[in-house]
Write an enzyme that holds these catalytic residues in place. Structure first.
Site, PDB file in Angstrom:
ATOM      1  N   SER A  37       0.820  -1.215   0.000  1.00 27.10           N
ATOM      2  CA  SER A  37       0.000   0.000   0.000  1.00 27.10           C
ATOM      3  C   SER A  37       0.854   1.266   0.000  1.00 27.10           C
ATOM      4  O   SER A  37       0.500   2.255  -0.656  1.00 27.10           O
ATOM      5  CB  SER A  37      -0.967  -0.017   1.187  1.00 27.10           C
ATOM      6  OG  SER A  37      -0.276  -0.220   2.393  1.00 27.10           O
ATOM      7  N   ASP A  88      10.540   1.229  -1.942  1.00 28.98           N
ATOM      8  CA  ASP A  88       9.610   0.213  -1.447  1.00 28.98           C
ATOM      9  C   ASP A  88       9.306   0.450   0.031  1.00 28.98           C
ATOM     10  O   ASP A  88      10.104   1.084   0.741  1.00 28.98           O
ATOM     11  CB  ASP A  88      10.233  -1.185  -1.635  1.00 28.98           C
ATOM     12  CG  ASP A  88       9.209  -2.306  -1.540  1.00 28.98           C
ATOM     13  OD1 ASP A  88       8.013  -2.030  -1.319  1.00 28.98           O
ATOM     14  OD2 ASP A  88       9.622  -3.474  -1.702  1.00 28.98           O
ATOM     15  N   ALA A  90       8.134  -1.360   3.896  1.00 29.97           N
ATOM     16  CA  ALA A  90       8.673  -2.448   4.720  1.00 29.97           C
ATOM     17  C   ALA A  90       7.681  -2.709   5.847  1.00 29.97           C
ATOM     18  O   ALA A  90       6.803  -1.889   6.125  1.00 29.97           O
ATOM     19  CB  ALA A  90      10.037  -2.087   5.284  1.00 29.97           C
ATOM     20  N   GLU A 110      11.284  -8.423  -4.755  1.00 33.88           N
ATOM     21  CA  GLU A 110      11.738  -7.181  -4.107  1.00 33.88           C
ATOM     22  C   GLU A 110      13.239  -7.258  -3.829  1.00 33.88           C
ATOM     23  O   GLU A 110      13.984  -6.303  -4.056  1.00 33.88           O
ATOM     24  CB  GLU A 110      10.969  -6.968  -2.794  1.00 33.88           C
ATOM     25  CG  GLU A 110       9.504  -6.669  -3.015  1.00 33.88           C
ATOM     26  CD  GLU A 110       8.673  -6.598  -1.747  1.00 33.88           C
ATOM     27  OE1 GLU A 110       7.577  -6.041  -1.799  1.00 33.88           O
ATOM     28  OE2 GLU A 110       9.111  -7.096  -0.698  1.00 33.88           O
TER      29      GLU A 110
HETATM   30  C1  5RP Z   1       5.418  -6.562   0.302  1.00 31.91           C
HETATM   31  C2  5RP Z   1       6.224  -5.765   1.281  1.00 31.91           C
HETATM   32  C3  5RP Z   1       5.658  -4.454   1.707  1.00 31.91           C
HETATM   33  O1  5RP Z   1       6.585  -3.453   1.433  1.00 31.91           O
HETATM   34  C4  5RP Z   1       5.390  -4.498   3.192  1.00 31.91           C
HETATM   35  O2  5RP Z   1       4.560  -5.616   3.495  1.00 31.91           O
HETATM   36  C5  5RP Z   1       4.698  -3.206   3.668  1.00 31.91           C
HETATM   37  O3  5RP Z   1       3.424  -3.123   3.093  1.00 31.91           O
HETATM   38  P1  5RP Z   1       2.501  -1.861   3.268  1.00 31.91           P
HETATM   39  O4  5RP Z   1       3.180  -0.696   2.619  1.00 31.91           O
HETATM   40  O5  5RP Z   1       1.214  -2.251   2.607  1.00 31.91           O
HETATM   41  O6  5RP Z   1       2.308  -1.629   4.757  1.00 31.91           O
HETATM   42  O7  5RP Z   1       7.295  -6.120   1.685  1.00 31.91           O
HETATM   43  O8  5RP Z   1       5.979  -7.820   0.061  1.00 31.91           O
END
Ligand code: 5RP
Length: 231
Positions: A37, A88, A90, A110
């Protein structure tokens, strides 16, 4: 201003990441884009700049779909030796910018895209900053036939693996979410799990941590934390 909710924090840090990279983009720039997200908010913010750079490499089918939706060109990673940025989210970050990722199950792609990026910019809200990694269970992507064998080895390493039911990765594999591992030495845990036959990869980003962490705070600020060089 009243305190922001988590979605607003994610949107805020996504926008900050887009404005951080935007001045450095050229017609030759290729960027890697993560999954989740927070990464989605980054893609939304990047859409206006789509003609300022060459294109993107996606870390999942979902991300490729979102990039395509905006008309951002998506390329196969095999076409490039290096990409400029990887952006990205985390699930957790410690003070060394070591991460747990893979809550969305895209950890393997990733990790691949992050490994060829000149700079890895991780975007989180403040709830994901921790002193010690591991409250969030560590996702491990496993070849399906090795699921039970790997689960037994993970118990031997002190973890409690939980099979993520009804979930198949973009690579056709399954995920074990591992609770209770001792993460006082994340690099050692990363090496131990990578060495298990049947493991494709796991969501610890300790050997390739983030270079820059952007942290959205409830106050509306976004902090920039740069990784200190190891001596
Ligand atoms: C997907 C990931 C995402 O970056 C992690 O889960 C964080 O997700 P979000 O931004 O929805 O909180 O590693 O594999």
């Amino acid at each position: 201003m009243s305190a922001m909710n988590q979605d607003q924090l994610k949107a805020n840090v996504g926008r900050r990441a887009a404005s951080y990279i935007e001045p450095n983009l050229t017609a030759k720039s290729v960027i890697g884009v993560g999954t989740g997200s927070t990464a989605n908010y980054f893609i939304d913010a990047l859409a206006d700049s789509k003609n300022k750079f060459y294109g993107a490499v996606a870390s999942s089918e979902a991300t490729a779909d979102r990039l395509n939706h905006y008309g951002i060109r998506v390329y196969d990673l095999n076409e490039f030796d290096e990409i400029l940025y990887y952006i990205d989210g985390a699930d957790e970050s410690n003070g060394n910018l070591e991460l747990i990722k893979g809550g969305g199950g895209a950890l393997t792609r990733e990790k691949i895209v992050a490994s060829v990026a000149r700079e890895f910019i991780c975007i989180i809200d403040e709830s994901k900053q921790v002193n010690v990694l591991g409250s969030f269970p560590l996702p491990v992507e496993v070849i399906p036939m090795a699921r039970s064998a790997v689960a037994r080895k993970l118990v031997g390493l002190g973890g409690q693996p939980v099979y993520r039911h009804d979930f198949v990765t973009d690579n056709g594999n399954v995920i074990l979410d591992v609770h209770g591992l001792d993460m006082s030495n994340p690099t050692k845990v990363e090496d131990s799990i990578n060495g298990l036959p049947g493991v494709v990869t796991q969501g610890l980003f300790a050997k390739r941590p983030a270079d820059l962490l952007l942290v959205a705070r409830k106050s509306g600020d976004v902090d920039e934390v740069r990784r200190q060089a190891a001596f």
